[in-house]
Write an enzyme that holds these catalytic residues in place. Sequence first.
Site, short mmCIF file in Angstrom:
data_model
loop_
_atom_site.label_atom_id
_atom_site.label_comp_id
_atom_site.label_asym_id
_atom_site.label_seq_id
_atom_site.Cartn_x
_atom_site.Cartn_y
_atom_site.Cartn_z
N ARG A 1 -10.56 -11.46 1.48
CA ARG A 1 -11.44 -12.49 0.91
C ARG A 1 -10.77 -13.86 0.92
O ARG A 1 -11.44 -14.89 0.97
CB ARG A 1 -11.85 -12.08 -0.50
CG ARG A 1 -10.73 -12.01 -1.51
CD ARG A 1 -11.07 -11.13 -2.70
NE ARG A 1 -11.12 -9.72 -2.34
CZ ARG A 1 -11.41 -8.74 -3.19
NH1 ARG A 1 -11.72 -9.02 -4.44
NH2 ARG A 1 -11.43 -7.48 -2.80
N LYS B 1 0.84 -1.20 0.00
CA LYS B 1 0.00 0.00 0.00
C LYS B 1 0.87 1.25 0.00
O LYS B 1 2.04 1.21 0.42
CB LYS B 1 -0.89 0.02 1.25
CG LYS B 1 -1.98 -1.03 1.28
CD LYS B 1 -2.77 -0.93 2.58
CE LYS B 1 -3.87 -1.97 2.63
NZ LYS B 1 -4.97 -1.69 1.71
#
Length: 504
Positions: A354, A280
């Site tokens: 996920r 990130k």
Amino acid sequence: MEFFVKSGNPEKQRSACIVVGVFEPRRLSHAAELLDETSDGYLSTLLRRGDIEGKVGQMLLLHHVPNVLSERVLLVGCGKERDLTETQYKQIIAKTIATLNDTGSLEAICFLSELHIKGRDSYWAVRQAVEATQDSLYSFDQFKTNKENTRRPLRKLTFNIPSRKELARAELALQHGLAVASGAKACKDLANMPPNICTPLYLAQQAQILDADFEKISTEIIDSEQMAELKMDSYLAVAKGSAHPAYMSLIHYKGGTNDQKPIVLVGKGLTFDSGGISLKPGAGMDEMKYDMGGAASVFGAMKALAQLNLPINVIGILAGAENMPAGNAYRPGDILTTMSGQTVEVLNTDAEGRLVLCDVLTYVERFQPECVVDIATLTGACIVALGHNISALMSPHKGLTHELLNASNQSGDKAWQLPMDDEFQKLLDSPFADMTNVGGRPAGSITAACFLSRFTKNYNWAHLDVAGTAWRSGINKGATGRPVSLLTQFLINRSENETTEANN
């Protein structure tokens, strides 16, 4: 702080402070009118003089109002009576509490709970006032050496109800509000904890504390070795690059009968998400400690549930892991085999939530659940779609969707349904595996839910994306405690249904 409800006239109350409303333009509420009559027009004279207009959030503290038994009277601006919204009501309560704390009043009787909000009753007004009060008083100062303490904080707050017939519902509102507020505080404390302390192991330890505190709660901790035996390889792949091993914490609440199927709440618990190899940007990366906001909300909801002693069976799961870059971290291009046997081509290691959740959603099949709701700070796309005020809800099951949206409306913890049409599924096609872990930029929140749906075929399931609502940035940075209120209301509604069915 202690909370009470009662029904009485303001002029007969002897207290440190009486709180009443003033509407625009300079118009007294019913409770304020009664005080005005007792004081021979003292309040209306102040209004004519222009001391307070009645705009939302205006405050005017009065001492020794003629013929009034209470030491102080706090006039609170409530805006235009017909336009008073739910949000404004909660803002008014929060500012009222801040003002009372500054006055040195140790107790107060609040008549703002009598204000009319369209479509809402006394139960709602009292419960929201309790939740808003506790939220406004919250601070996370565990790591501050100099703590700011109010010199004479408010210790007792009584909400007045227009009719004695409504007192039983108001008492229930207190009970529910206090439990939700306690759960929200637990959620915020957990989420605000720094990631060097709040590790997956720390999540597990907090779950065990719930076990010790509540008779109907038992916990089970699944460590990395056990996960490997269960072939939860997708979950474990996310944690490979971290020095902190993964732990999955199961919080079993047994309030119903042995044959009652459990409701399962699954919370994404990424205690820090660097993005892994798909690193990130540095700006704002500190806020990635909040990537366990889903797990924190499940923890808070389970605490609220236990305090309410609801007659249902619920399993709360904290899916703890940390996503870090390292020489042994999983990579873009890797193909993972999930616990279900389905394979996933990793295109982005920052779509890790996920990959953790899919194995947990397969694991919970063993409980033969009544329904499953997962809560996750899953996608930035959710913030683009709905901002920071509304959580995204996605589910192929209409009944469960309706229940959650209804709980959202009742609690004021807002959620909005996004579609999950089959056309979105093809965005996850992979030339090398059963699916990819991202579907590109378009409909990012929806394709994430579509990914999860492939692991939930054997039960009713819904997904809440709380990426925009679990915490706030800026000068008031911190966890919000959401969606504890929504989840708790959902469980309250389910328990009422169970009780009704049992009595029929």
